[in-house]
Scaffold this motif. Sequence first.
Motif, PDB file in Angstrom:
ATOM      1  N   GLU A 149       0.828  -1.210   0.000  1.00 50.07           N
ATOM      2  CA  GLU A 149       0.000   0.000   0.000  1.00 50.07           C
ATOM      3  C   GLU A 149       0.859   1.256   0.000  1.00 50.07           C
ATOM      4  O   GLU A 149       0.541   2.228  -0.678  1.00 50.07           O
ATOM      5  CB  GLU A 149      -0.974   0.039   1.177  1.00 50.07           C
ATOM      6  N   PHE A 175       1.931   1.910  -3.446  1.00 49.56           N
ATOM      7  CA  PHE A 175       0.791   2.419  -4.216  1.00 49.56           C
ATOM      8  C   PHE A 175       0.536   3.899  -3.887  1.00 49.56           C
ATOM      9  O   PHE A 175       0.355   4.724  -4.784  1.00 49.56           O
ATOM     10  CB  PHE A 175      -0.467   1.587  -3.924  1.00 49.56           C
ATOM     11  N   PHE A 181      -5.461  -3.934   2.213  1.00 46.18           N
ATOM     12  CA  PHE A 181      -5.072  -3.438   0.898  1.00 46.18           C
ATOM     13  C   PHE A 181      -5.105  -4.573  -0.102  1.00 46.18           C
ATOM     14  O   PHE A 181      -4.613  -5.672   0.161  1.00 46.18           O
ATOM     15  CB  PHE A 181      -3.669  -2.814   0.926  1.00 46.18           C
ATOM     16  N   ASP A 240      -6.331  -4.934  -4.779  1.00 45.87           N
ATOM     17  CA  ASP A 240      -6.669  -4.165  -5.983  1.00 45.87           C
ATOM     18  C   ASP A 240      -7.973  -3.390  -5.828  1.00 45.87           C
ATOM     19  O   ASP A 240      -8.091  -2.256  -6.287  1.00 45.87           O
ATOM     20  CB  ASP A 240      -6.744  -5.087  -7.205  1.00 45.87           C
ATOM     21  N   ALA A 252      -7.307  -0.441  -3.673  1.00 40.89           N
ATOM     22  CA  ALA A 252      -6.523   0.545  -4.438  1.00 40.89           C
ATOM     23  C   ALA A 252      -7.457   1.383  -5.312  1.00 40.89           C
ATOM     24  O   ALA A 252      -7.333   2.614  -5.364  1.00 40.89           O
ATOM     25  CB  ALA A 252      -5.469  -0.158  -5.294  1.00 40.89           C
ATOM     26  N   SER A 253      -8.411   0.732  -5.980  1.00 42.49           N
ATOM     27  CA  SER A 253      -9.388   1.461  -6.806  1.00 42.49           C
ATOM     28  C   SER A 253     -10.239   2.379  -5.939  1.00 42.49           C
ATOM     29  O   SER A 253     -10.532   3.512  -6.325  1.00 42.49           O
ATOM     30  CB  SER A 253     -10.298   0.486  -7.551  1.00 42.49           C
ATOM     31  N   THR A 267      -8.272   5.495  -4.937  1.00 44.22           N
ATOM     32  CA  THR A 267      -8.193   6.426  -6.064  1.00 44.22           C
ATOM     33  C   THR A 267      -9.509   7.179  -6.214  1.00 44.22           C
ATOM     34  O   THR A 267      -9.529   8.398  -6.410  1.00 44.22           O
ATOM     35  CB  THR A 267      -7.853   5.669  -7.362  1.00 44.22           C
TER      36      THR A 267
END
Length: 189
Positions: A42, A45, A100, A102, A105-106, A109
Amino acid sequence: MKKGLYCVLLLIGMFPLFVQAEKKTINIYLYYGKSCPICEEEKSFLYQLARENPDIKLYEFEIETEEKNRQDMEKIKELFQISRKGVPFTVVGDVAVIGFNDTIASKLTYLVKQARKNDFRDRAGIYLGIVEEVESPTSEIESEYEEQPNEKKEVQIDTSVIVILSLIGISIFSWGLFFLIKCFRKENR
């Protein structure tokens, strides 16, 4: 007399070019353990996200060796009514996330984009003393993926006003420059 008028028009025309929308800083608070491999993913990212978005300010708090950071994390979890344990624990705007992958992460964002568009109460930042309490924000960022149409409309109005003022300013500036050059050419003949 004409020169003075053209100079005034030129200065008035340049004014909107200096007017810019207030830039908002998006604070992201990350609580992590230094022995946690998912936390490292993370962090990587978020570093990349911050490099791509200069309006992001990332605050990192290590909890394995720093007892105060662990206590602050627990207090912030209480503020967000989160009882689940674990790290990484991340706060963006008015939404907190644990773990954490995918999907997260989306979501992070998305939350950054929402934080840009909407006002919210930065409870983590207020608790930590990083930001000051604001009277009453117009909206909160929801953890659901839905937009608030009134807020979006206000942002569009603010942007369109700036664009219109800039276009008017550029037009006045261009005409003023044109007439100023024309006057100097006549005087130099």
